[in-house]
Design a protein around this motif. Structure first.
Motif, PDB file in Angstrom:
ATOM      1  N   ALA A 118     -21.170 -60.005 -11.971  1.00  0.00           N
ATOM      2  CA  ALA A 118     -20.084 -59.391 -12.739  1.00  0.00           C
ATOM      3  C   ALA A 118     -18.867 -59.115 -11.856  1.00  0.00           C
ATOM      4  CB  ALA A 118     -20.570 -58.100 -13.398  1.00  0.00           C
ATOM      5  N   ILE A 119     -19.103 -58.703 -10.622  1.00  0.00           N
ATOM      6  CA  ILE A 119     -17.993 -58.459  -9.693  1.00  0.00           C
ATOM      7  C   ILE A 119     -17.279 -59.758  -9.358  1.00  0.00           C
ATOM      8  CG2 ILE A 119     -17.412 -57.725  -7.347  1.00  0.00           C
ATOM      9  CD1 ILE A 119     -19.708 -55.695  -7.543  1.00  0.00           C
ATOM     10  N   ILE A 120     -18.059 -60.811  -9.103  1.00  0.00           N
ATOM     11  CA  ILE A 120     -17.461 -62.098  -8.736  1.00  0.00           C
ATOM     12  C   ILE A 120     -16.628 -62.654  -9.888  1.00  0.00           C
ATOM     13  CG2 ILE A 120     -17.970 -64.479  -8.074  1.00  0.00           C
ATOM     14  CD1 ILE A 120     -20.640 -63.283  -6.861  1.00  0.00           C
ATOM     15  N   VAL A 121     -17.228 -62.713 -11.076  1.00  0.00           N
ATOM     16  CA  VAL A 121     -16.522 -63.249 -12.245  1.00  0.00           C
ATOM     17  C   VAL A 121     -15.354 -62.335 -12.630  1.00  0.00           C
ATOM     18  CG1 VAL A 121     -16.736 -63.851 -14.687  1.00  0.00           C
ATOM     19  CG2 VAL A 121     -18.571 -64.439 -13.089  1.00  0.00           C
ATOM     20  N   GLY A 122     -15.593 -61.021 -12.550  1.00  0.00           N
ATOM     21  CA  GLY A 122     -14.554 -60.064 -12.891  1.00  0.00           C
ATOM     22  C   GLY A 122     -13.391 -60.066 -11.924  1.00  0.00           C
ATOM     23  N   SER A 123     -13.564 -60.652 -10.760  1.00  0.00           N
ATOM     24  CA  SER A 123     -12.474 -60.806  -9.797  1.00  0.00           C
ATOM     25  C   SER A 123     -11.803 -62.167  -9.929  1.00  0.00           C
ATOM     26  CB  SER A 123     -12.999 -60.635  -8.366  1.00  0.00           C
ATOM     27  OG  SER A 123     -13.576 -59.369  -8.170  1.00  0.00           O
ATOM     28  N   LEU A 124     -12.610 -63.208 -10.168  1.00  0.00           N
ATOM     29  CA  LEU A 124     -12.071 -64.573 -10.240  1.00  0.00           C
ATOM     30  C   LEU A 124     -11.226 -64.789 -11.491  1.00  0.00           C
ATOM     31  CD1 LEU A 124     -11.925 -67.488  -9.192  1.00  0.00           C
ATOM     32  CD2 LEU A 124     -14.086 -67.931 -10.394  1.00  0.00           C
ATOM     33  N   VAL A 125     -11.706 -64.314 -12.629  1.00  0.00           N
ATOM     34  CA  VAL A 125     -10.998 -64.564 -13.893  1.00  0.00           C
ATOM     35  C   VAL A 125      -9.582 -63.980 -13.877  1.00  0.00           C
ATOM     36  CG1 VAL A 125     -10.993 -64.040 -16.373  1.00  0.00           C
ATOM     37  CG2 VAL A 125     -13.077 -64.890 -15.276  1.00  0.00           C
ATOM     38  N   PRO A 126      -9.398 -62.697 -13.520  1.00  0.00           N
ATOM     39  CA  PRO A 126      -8.016 -62.198 -13.466  1.00  0.00           C
ATOM     40  C   PRO A 126      -7.169 -62.889 -12.398  1.00  0.00           C
ATOM     41  CG  PRO A 126      -9.581 -60.380 -13.496  1.00  0.00           C
ATOM     42  CD  PRO A 126     -10.366 -61.630 -13.245  1.00  0.00           C
ATOM     43  N   ALA A 127      -7.782 -63.221 -11.264  1.00  0.00           N
ATOM     44  CA  ALA A 127      -7.025 -63.871 -10.194  1.00  0.00           C
ATOM     45  C   ALA A 127      -6.431 -65.192 -10.674  1.00  0.00           C
ATOM     46  CB  ALA A 127      -7.919 -64.105  -8.979  1.00  0.00           C
ATOM     47  N   VAL A 128      -7.177 -65.926 -11.480  1.00  0.00           N
ATOM     48  CA  VAL A 128      -6.685 -67.197 -12.014  1.00  0.00           C
ATOM     49  C   VAL A 128      -5.712 -66.970 -13.170  1.00  0.00           C
ATOM     50  CG1 VAL A 128      -7.346 -69.323 -13.209  1.00  0.00           C
ATOM     51  CG2 VAL A 128      -8.731 -68.491 -11.296  1.00  0.00           C
ATOM     52  N   LEU A 129      -6.096 -66.125 -14.115  1.00  0.00           N
ATOM     53  CA  LEU A 129      -5.311 -65.980 -15.341  1.00  0.00           C
ATOM     54  C   LEU A 129      -3.978 -65.278 -15.121  1.00  0.00           C
ATOM     55  CD1 LEU A 129      -8.005 -65.267 -18.083  1.00  0.00           C
ATOM     56  CD2 LEU A 129      -6.865 -67.410 -17.475  1.00  0.00           C
ATOM     57  N   TRP A 130      -3.880 -64.391 -14.115  1.00  0.00           N
ATOM     58  CA  TRP A 130      -2.573 -63.797 -13.840  1.00  0.00           C
ATOM     59  C   TRP A 130      -1.606 -64.871 -13.357  1.00  0.00           C
ATOM     60  CZ3 TRP A 130      -0.980 -59.977 -16.203  1.00  0.00           C
ATOM     61  CH2 TRP A 130      -1.706 -58.786 -16.372  1.00  0.00           C
ATOM     62  N   GLY A 131      -2.081 -65.808 -12.566  1.00  0.00           N
ATOM     63  CA  GLY A 131      -1.218 -66.908 -12.147  1.00  0.00           C
ATOM     64  C   GLY A 131      -0.796 -67.778 -13.315  1.00  0.00           C
ATOM     65  N   VAL A 132      -1.744 -68.068 -14.218  1.00  0.00           N
ATOM     66  CA  VAL A 132      -1.429 -68.845 -15.419  1.00  0.00           C
ATOM     67  C   VAL A 132      -0.394 -68.116 -16.268  1.00  0.00           C
ATOM     68  CG1 VAL A 132      -2.381 -69.731 -17.582  1.00  0.00           C
ATOM     69  CG2 VAL A 132      -3.661 -70.027 -15.451  1.00  0.00           C
ATOM     70  N   ALA A 133      -0.587 -66.803 -16.462  1.00  0.00           N
ATOM     71  CA  ALA A 133       0.316 -66.026 -17.308  1.00  0.00           C
ATOM     72  C   ALA A 133       1.730 -65.993 -16.741  1.00  0.00           C
ATOM     73  CB  ALA A 133      -0.227 -64.608 -17.475  1.00  0.00           C
ATOM     74  N   ALA A 161       1.181 -74.207 -15.088  1.00  0.00           N
ATOM     75  CA  ALA A 161       0.470 -72.931 -15.185  1.00  0.00           C
ATOM     76  C   ALA A 161      -0.883 -72.991 -14.492  1.00  0.00           C
ATOM     77  CB  ALA A 161       0.294 -72.543 -16.653  1.00  0.00           C
ATOM     78  N   LEU A 162      -1.581 -74.114 -14.617  1.00  0.00           N
ATOM     79  CA  LEU A 162      -2.874 -74.248 -13.941  1.00  0.00           C
ATOM     80  C   LEU A 162      -2.699 -74.242 -12.420  1.00  0.00           C
ATOM     81  CD1 LEU A 162      -4.579 -76.907 -16.242  1.00  0.00           C
ATOM     82  CD2 LEU A 162      -4.993 -74.440 -16.175  1.00  0.00           C
ATOM     83  N   LEU A 163      -1.612 -74.845 -11.938  1.00  0.00           N
ATOM     84  CA  LEU A 163      -1.320 -74.774 -10.502  1.00  0.00           C
ATOM     85  C   LEU A 163      -1.043 -73.330 -10.095  1.00  0.00           C
ATOM     86  CD1 LEU A 163      -0.736 -76.045  -7.752  1.00  0.00           C
ATOM     87  CD2 LEU A 163       1.624 -76.445  -8.522  1.00  0.00           C
ATOM     88  N   GLY A 164      -0.341 -72.588 -10.956  1.00  0.00           N
ATOM     89  CA  GLY A 164      -0.111 -71.171 -10.681  1.00  0.00           C
ATOM     90  C   GLY A 164      -1.409 -70.393 -10.594  1.00  0.00           C
ATOM     91  N   GLY A 165      -2.349 -70.679 -11.487  1.00  0.00           N
ATOM     92  CA  GLY A 165      -3.643 -70.000 -11.449  1.00  0.00           C
ATOM     93  C   GLY A 165      -4.427 -70.322 -10.195  1.00  0.00           C
ATOM     94  N   ALA A 166      -4.419 -71.589  -9.795  1.00  0.00           N
ATOM     95  CA  ALA A 166      -5.119 -71.976  -8.564  1.00  0.00           C
ATOM     96  C   ALA A 166      -4.469 -71.322  -7.348  1.00  0.00           C
ATOM     97  CB  ALA A 166      -5.106 -73.495  -8.414  1.00  0.00           C
ATOM     98  N   THR A 167      -3.145 -71.226  -7.363  1.00  0.00           N
ATOM     99  CA  THR A 167      -2.426 -70.633  -6.236  1.00  0.00           C
ATOM    100  C   THR A 167      -2.771 -69.162  -6.065  1.00  0.00           C
ATOM    101  OG1 THR A 167      -0.585 -72.183  -6.527  1.00  0.00           O
ATOM    102  CG2 THR A 167      -0.151 -70.177  -5.260  1.00  0.00           C
ATOM    103  N   THR A 168      -2.718 -68.396  -7.153  1.00  0.00           N
ATOM    104  CA  THR A 168      -3.022 -66.970  -7.044  1.00  0.00           C
ATOM    105  C   THR A 168      -4.475 -66.750  -6.636  1.00  0.00           C
ATOM    106  OG1 THR A 168      -3.360 -66.934  -9.452  1.00  0.00           O
ATOM    107  CG2 THR A 168      -1.246 -66.145  -8.626  1.00  0.00           C
ATOM    108  N   ALA A 169      -5.391 -67.562  -7.152  1.00  0.00           N
ATOM    109  CA  ALA A 169      -6.805 -67.375  -6.816  1.00  0.00           C
ATOM    110  C   ALA A 169      -7.044 -67.595  -5.320  1.00  0.00           C
ATOM    111  CB  ALA A 169      -7.671 -68.327  -7.641  1.00  0.00           C
ATOM    112  N   VAL A 170      -6.514 -68.678  -4.768  1.00  0.00           N
ATOM    113  CA  VAL A 170      -6.752 -68.984  -3.349  1.00  0.00           C
ATOM    114  C   VAL A 170      -5.966 -68.018  -2.463  1.00  0.00           C
ATOM    115  CG1 VAL A 170      -6.587 -70.756  -1.567  1.00  0.00           C
ATOM    116  CG2 VAL A 170      -7.221 -71.392  -3.901  1.00  0.00           C
ATOM    117  N   LEU A 171      -4.761 -67.655  -2.892  1.00  0.00           N
ATOM    118  CA  LEU A 171      -3.963 -66.712  -2.106  1.00  0.00           C
ATOM    119  C   LEU A 171      -4.635 -65.344  -2.061  1.00  0.00           C
ATOM    120  CD1 LEU A 171      -1.358 -66.604  -0.495  1.00  0.00           C
ATOM    121  CD2 LEU A 171      -0.152 -65.978  -2.596  1.00  0.00           C
ATOM    122  N   PHE A 172      -5.168 -64.888  -3.195  1.00  0.00           N
ATOM    123  CA  PHE A 172      -5.874 -63.612  -3.218  1.00  0.00           C
ATOM    124  C   PHE A 172      -7.159 -63.675  -2.389  1.00  0.00           C
ATOM    125  CE2 PHE A 172      -4.036 -62.307  -7.628  1.00  0.00           C
ATOM    126  CZ  PHE A 172      -2.808 -62.082  -7.032  1.00  0.00           C
TER     127      PHE A 172
END
Length: 332
Positions: A118-133, A161-172
């Motif tokens: 839950a911690i892993i998924v709960g961290s990954l999903v926002p990290a990706v979706l904030w970049g998409v948003a 937007a998908l590139l934005g999501g990947a960027t925020t996830a890896v940067l975070f």
């Protein structure tokens, strides 16, 4: 400077603070199975963010509240058009917060593994979706003349937007690895520092590609300067990590994230949500704003209470500034 511009800048500052602070939270959560080789190491990682993660989320709540009060049209269109991604972010944050509190309630390994997931998924999903948003906010979405979102989910899942999501996830993730190296001792510190260097290369490539694409969509002189500053800060942070200077490395990644977010807002202004369908539907800082009286009251409230909140959060980080190690975790 009029109050609409002031509040646009304040909302930019709030989201910048949120991404810097919650960014390393998300990074630590995503890296839990990578850096934590056993339960004690995973507990060390969780304990590094335990005293601060909920305070970091206050920045998001405040940013959302400020947007609702200062730019109600922006808030209404954004939260209706982006309903599903924002709902997924909310559910992920809830699951993550519950996991932090419940993980230690029972000693069984299966119980802990489920909450770790839950911690892993709960961290990954926002990290990706904030970049998409935020990529979609800058690129623009289909809005009609009444500022209503007329697109579908697939409109939000465009390549930019998908590139934005990947960027925020890896940067975070890079930011989180540097934070773990800064806050721990022993083997986990060394592994985190080494991982930060590897992730940092990927983060730099993705961030450069995303910011370059961003500046071809919307740009300004300020946005270009901020983007260059973000690249230099990330490079300096990675160099500091390689030199085993975790404090400077964390400063570098934090500044890089902050300047990258500032780049998006600088490129966006004076719009707050461009329309790709009908130019008349574009929301600007002017046509989306509240009345002058409302903005004046909000400004006085912000002037009075913001220093108190910042002082309290700074004090929290100072109190919990010491490094942690597995020797702080009792054997089961």
């Amino acid at each position: 400077m009029d109050l609409t511009t002031v509040w646009f800048l304040l909302i930019a500052v709030l989201f910048t603070g949120y991404f810097i602070l919650e960014g390393f939270d998300f990074g630590v959560g995503m890296l839990l199975p990578v850096l934590g080789r056993d339960d004690r190491e995973r507990r060390v990682m969780i304990n590094t963010i335990g005293p601060v993660w909920d305070g970091n989320e206050v920045w998001l709540i405040t940013a959302g509240g400020a947007m609702f009060a200062a730019f109600p049209e922006w808030y209404a269109t954004l939260f209706s058009g982006f309903y599903l991604p924002l709902l997924l972010i909310l559910l992920a944050l809830i699951a993550r917060g519950v996991a932090f509190e419940y993980r230690h309630k029972r000693p069984e390994a299966t119980w802990k593994r489920r909450w770790d997931t839950a911690i892993i998924v709960g961290s990954l999903v926002p990290a990706v979706l904030w970049g998409v948003a935020f990529a979609n906010i800058l690129r623009g979405v289909p809005l009609d003349a009444d500022h209503e979102y007329v697109g579908g989910l697939l409109d939000l899942l465009n390549p930019y937007a998908l590139l934005g999501g990947a960027t925020t996830a890896v940067l975070f993730a890079t930011h989180g690895a540097v934070f773990v190296a800064l806050k721990t001792v022993g083997d986990i510190r060394h592994r985190a520092r080494a991982l930060a260097g590897r992730l940092g290369v990927a983060a730099a490539v993705l961030a450069m590609a995303f910011l370059t694409w961003t500046l071809t969509i919307r740009s300004s002189a300020a946005a270009v300067v901020l983007a260059v500053g973000a690249a230099l800060a990330l490079a300096a942070g990675l160099a500091a990590a390689r030199a085993r200077r975790e404090g400077w490395a964390f400063t570098g990644t934090a500044v890089a994230i902050g300047l990258a977010v500032a780049t998006l807002f600088a490129a966006l202004f004076p719009n707050v949500l461009p329309s790709t369908a009908d130019p008349a539907g574009t929301l600007t800082a002017t046509n989306a704003a509240s009345t002058g009286y409302t903005l004046t009251i909000m400004t006085w409230v912000a002037v009075l209470f913001t220093p108190i909140v910042l002082a309290y959060q700074g004090w929290t980080y100072w109190v919990f500034r010491k490094r942690l190690g597995v020797h702080h975790i009792p054997h089961p």
